[in-house]
Design a protein around this motif. Sequence first.
Motif, short mmCIF file in Angstrom:
data_model
loop_
_atom_site.label_atom_id
_atom_site.label_comp_id
_atom_site.label_asym_id
_atom_site.label_seq_id
_atom_site.Cartn_x
_atom_site.Cartn_y
_atom_site.Cartn_z
N LYS A 78 50.33 67.89 7.28
CA LYS A 78 50.35 68.87 8.66
C LYS A 78 49.37 69.73 8.43
O LYS A 78 48.72 70.45 9.45
CB LYS A 78 51.69 69.39 8.96
N LEU A 79 49.44 70.60 7.32
CA LEU A 79 48.56 71.84 6.90
C LEU A 79 47.11 71.27 7.05
O LEU A 79 46.03 71.72 7.43
CB LEU A 79 48.92 72.30 5.61
N GLN A 80 46.77 70.13 6.35
CA GLN A 80 45.30 69.21 6.71
C GLN A 80 45.04 69.08 8.16
O GLN A 80 43.74 69.39 8.16
CB GLN A 80 45.30 68.11 5.74
N ALA A 81 45.64 68.60 8.72
CA ALA A 81 45.62 68.40 10.10
C ALA A 81 45.46 69.67 10.94
O ALA A 81 44.44 69.85 11.71
CB ALA A 81 46.66 67.73 10.71
N GLU A 82 46.09 70.68 10.71
CA GLU A 82 45.79 71.95 11.08
C GLU A 82 44.40 72.59 10.90
O GLU A 82 43.81 73.07 11.77
CB GLU A 82 46.92 72.86 10.76
N LEU A 83 44.11 72.34 9.45
CA LEU A 83 42.87 72.89 8.95
C LEU A 83 41.73 72.42 9.44
O LEU A 83 40.67 72.90 10.18
CB LEU A 83 43.03 72.95 7.40
N SER A 84 41.97 70.93 9.79
CA SER A 84 40.86 70.34 10.54
C SER A 84 40.60 70.68 11.98
O SER A 84 39.58 70.83 12.49
CB SER A 84 41.12 68.66 10.59
N ARG A 85 41.56 70.91 12.85
CA ARG A 85 41.53 71.48 14.03
C ARG A 85 41.02 72.81 14.08
O ARG A 85 40.22 73.11 15.03
CB ARG A 85 43.07 71.69 14.69
N VAL A 86 41.34 73.56 13.23
CA VAL A 86 40.80 75.11 13.08
C VAL A 86 39.42 75.01 12.67
O VAL A 86 38.54 75.78 13.35
CB VAL A 86 41.39 76.06 12.07
N GLN A 87 38.88 74.04 11.87
CA GLN A 87 37.50 73.94 11.83
C GLN A 87 36.83 73.14 12.70
O GLN A 87 35.57 73.95 13.01
CB GLN A 87 37.44 72.86 10.38
N SER A 88 37.39 72.55 13.59
CA SER A 88 36.86 72.08 14.73
C SER A 88 36.54 72.96 15.75
O SER A 88 35.25 73.37 16.38
CB SER A 88 37.50 70.95 15.39
N ARG A 89 37.43 74.18 15.86
CA ARG A 89 37.33 74.96 16.89
C ARG A 89 36.16 76.32 16.29
O ARG A 89 35.42 76.58 17.03
CB ARG A 89 38.72 75.73 17.00
N LEU A 90 36.34 76.25 14.99
CA LEU A 90 35.29 77.24 14.46
C LEU A 90 33.84 76.74 14.74
O LEU A 90 32.96 77.45 15.06
CB LEU A 90 35.81 77.38 13.07
N ARG A 91 33.68 75.43 14.48
CA ARG A 91 32.36 74.79 14.83
C ARG A 91 31.88 74.97 16.34
O ARG A 91 30.68 75.18 16.51
CB ARG A 91 32.48 73.33 14.49
N LEU A 92 32.89 75.13 17.16
CA LEU A 92 32.43 75.19 18.54
C LEU A 92 32.04 76.58 18.62
O LEU A 92 31.18 77.01 19.53
CB LEU A 92 33.77 74.96 19.52
N TYR A 93 32.82 77.71 18.31
CA TYR A 93 32.14 79.03 18.16
C TYR A 93 30.88 79.22 17.57
O TYR A 93 30.01 79.94 17.95
CB TYR A 93 33.25 79.85 17.58
N GLU A 94 30.83 78.46 16.37
CA GLU A 94 29.21 78.70 15.73
C GLU A 94 28.34 78.11 16.36
O GLU A 94 27.41 78.72 16.34
CB GLU A 94 29.55 77.81 14.32
N GLU A 95 28.43 77.29 17.20
CA GLU A 95 27.43 76.50 18.00
C GLU A 95 27.26 77.48 19.20
O GLU A 95 25.84 77.48 19.68
CB GLU A 95 27.75 75.28 18.70
N ASP A 96 27.79 78.30 19.75
CA ASP A 96 27.58 79.32 20.66
C ASP A 96 26.66 80.63 20.37
O ASP A 96 26.12 81.06 20.82
CB ASP A 96 28.98 80.00 21.25
N PHE A 97 26.57 80.56 18.92
CA PHE A 97 25.93 81.85 18.48
C PHE A 97 24.55 81.44 17.97
O PHE A 97 23.92 80.60 17.79
CB PHE A 97 26.53 82.40 17.39
#
Length: 97
Positions: A78-97
Motif C-alpha cells: 500500500k505504501l509503495q502504491a501511495e509513493l507511486s501516486r505521489v511521484q506521478s503527481r510530483l512529475r505533473l508539477y515539475e512539468e509545469d515549471f
Amino acid sequence: MENYISVHHLCDLYEAKISFFRELDDQGLLEIITLEDSLYLHKDRLHEVDRIIRIHRELNVNIEGVDVVLNLLNRMEKLQAELSRVQSRLRLYEEDF
C-alpha cells in the motif's frame, strides 16, 4: 463448486497436513468452507496459499508469524502504491515549471 479446490488436494500438492490448513483458517489467514463433508478453498486464494507456505517453510516462520509478515507485506504494498501516486503527481508539477 467449480470455483473451489479441495483442501485435501492442496495437502497433496503442498505435502501439508489438513491440520495446517485448519490452523490457517482458525487464524483468519484463509477462509475454508465445508461442502458435502469436505473442506474447500476458493481458487482466488491459491496465490495466498502459495505465499503463506513459502513464508512458513522457507523462512521457518510459525502461523502467527506468517500473519505478521503478511500484514507487513500488505502495508508495504500500500505504501509503495501511495509513493507511486505521489511521484506521478510530483512529475505533473515539475512539468509545469
